[in-house]
Write a protein that holds these residues in place. Structure first.
Motif, PDB file in Angstrom:
ATOM      1  N   CYS A  70       0.947  -1.246  -0.107  1.00  0.00           N
ATOM      2  CA  CYS A  70       0.013   0.054   0.020  1.00  0.00           C
ATOM      3  C   CYS A  70       1.031   1.301   0.180  1.00  0.00           C
ATOM      4  O   CYS A  70       1.787   1.287   0.928  1.00  0.00           O
ATOM      5  N   SER A  72       1.270   5.746  -0.388  1.00  0.00           N
ATOM      6  CA  SER A  72       0.307   6.792   0.336  1.00  0.00           C
ATOM      7  C   SER A  72       1.013   7.968  -0.635  1.00  0.00           C
ATOM      8  O   SER A  72       2.406   8.329  -0.619  1.00  0.00           O
ATOM      9  N   LEU A  77      -4.311   6.973  -1.031  1.00  0.00           N
ATOM     10  CA  LEU A  77      -3.733   5.688  -0.956  1.00  0.00           C
ATOM     11  C   LEU A  77      -3.801   4.757  -2.218  1.00  0.00           C
ATOM     12  O   LEU A  77      -4.971   4.645  -3.001  1.00  0.00           O
ATOM     13  N   PHE A  79      -3.336   0.878  -3.777  1.00  0.00           N
ATOM     14  CA  PHE A  79      -2.911  -0.473  -3.522  1.00  0.00           C
ATOM     15  C   PHE A  79      -2.471  -1.435  -4.477  1.00  0.00           C
ATOM     16  O   PHE A  79      -3.002  -1.415  -5.807  1.00  0.00           O
ATOM     17  N   LYS A 156      -7.715  -2.571   3.134  1.00  0.00           N
ATOM     18  CA  LYS A 156      -7.785  -1.315   2.733  1.00  0.00           C
ATOM     19  C   LYS A 156      -8.347  -0.361   4.069  1.00  0.00           C
ATOM     20  O   LYS A 156      -8.511   0.835   4.008  1.00  0.00           O
ATOM     21  N   THR A 160      -4.048  -0.221   6.648  1.00  0.00           N
ATOM     22  CA  THR A 160      -3.550   1.157   6.182  1.00  0.00           C
ATOM     23  C   THR A 160      -3.717   2.146   7.514  1.00  0.00           C
ATOM     24  O   THR A 160      -3.469   3.345   7.303  1.00  0.00           O
TER      25      THR A 160
END
Length: 334
Positions: A70, A72, A77, A79, A156, A160
């Protein structure tokens, strides 16, 4: 160009003591491979389906190859995941008692396809038993896809946690949310704080579930290490006494027993690994005997608001349903 003393707000660091990744502008990445392998095992192994013809269960995770991560960037975000999964299943035909085994192959679980479009192939070793293969192809495949969806949801949300760092604007927003929640009598734990000193908005949960077993057996499932390891399908550390520590699901759940009344009540300090540091919820389990069943009443206080759905999922899917599966398996084997 910004005027002297004003600066570009993307680079202002005095709002945070560590001065890192202000306003989530910089690229950060977290490897989810190891976490994903553990979560896929938890969700897939133990899935059961049955009908009037027979019963099947996914008994092992034979292979899980791939990776997940993941990232950022600018507060968003991104994935990435790609998995090749092989599962072993076994089943029994009710009428004849014949047992059969087979495989489930998921050649490509990735972000490029929706879960409902993910290929799931079911096969069986040579011989009779196609009726079990058909059961796995229909009801079994549906449950596998449901579990894969639960994995992606957890990736998700649960995984995270903490990747989007608090900003000044977010802090003000959380304070507003906190005041509103307080007005609605939701519990706010003042002792638990995030990096900017903002209180964590929390919520209380109440759930009930009926189990087809004696109250003594259900109590043991929560207090005996071997039984906890069987329903959680992972190693556990358990000291079932007041002040004793516990650790479950490969360390993702930890806590301490604060009260135990044999066959009546268990109270625990309880937390998920990804919750803010040193923040615990209080979980109370009340065991209530009913006619040929036991009702389990769960009361939980201090759950972070953003973790409410994950908490419900954890107890419903990973505790209640897995315990029922264990009890059913024990009954069949008995």
């Amino acid at each position: 160009m910004a005027k002297w003393g004003q600066g570009d707000p993307r680079w202002i660091v005095e709002e945070r003591e560590d001065g890192t990744n202000v306003n989530n502008w910089h690229w950060t990445e977290r490897d989810a491979t190891s976490w994903s392998k553990g979560r896929l095992r938890e969700l897939l192994v133990g899935i059961t389906v049955e009908n009037e013809a027979g019963r099947c269960e996914i008994s092992e995770l034979k292979q899980v190859e791939g990776e997940a991560s993941c990232s950022s960037r600018k507060g968003k975000l991104i994935f990435f995941y790609e998995w090749n999964i092989k599962l072993g299943w076994k089943g029994i035909i009710r009428e004849s008692g014949a047992k059969h085994k087979g495989l489930i192959e998921i050649p490509s679980l990735s972000e490029e396809n929706e879960v409902d479009d993910t290929e799931v192939n079911v096969s069986k070793k040579k011989g009779d038993g196609d009726i079990l293969k058909d059961l796995m192809k229909t009801a079994g495949t549906a449950k596998v896809r449901e579990a894969l969806g639960d994995y992606l949801k957890a990736l998700k949300t649960e995984f995270t946690m903490g990747m989007i760092l608090p900003t000044k604007a977010m802090a003000a927003q959380e304070l507003t949310v906190e005041r509103k929640l307080s007005e609605n009598t939701l519990q706010i734990q003042a002792s638990s704080r995030v990096a900017l000193g903002v209180r964590i908005p929390t919520v209380a949960l109440h759930m009930t579930e009926l189990f087809d077993t004696a109250i003594e057996q259900l109590y043991r499932i929560f207090t005996v290490k071997d039984l906890v390891q069987k329903f959680s399908k992972s190693p556990a550390v358990l000291e079932a006494e007041k002040g004793g520590k516990f650790q479950m699901f490969d360390g993702n759940i930890t806590g301490e027993y604060t009260e135990l009344l044999t066959n009546k009540k268990i109270v625990m300090k309880w937390r998920c690994r990804n919750w803010p540091e040193e923040h615990y919820a209080t979980v109370a389990l009340n065991f209530v005997p009913t006619l040929q069943q036991t009702e389990l009443q769960l009361d939980c206080k201090g759950v972070p608001v953003c973790e409410e759905e994950n908490m419900k999922f954890c107890w419903q899917k990973q505790h209640f349903e897995e315990i029922k599966g264990l009890l059913q398996l024990t009954t069949l084997n008995g």
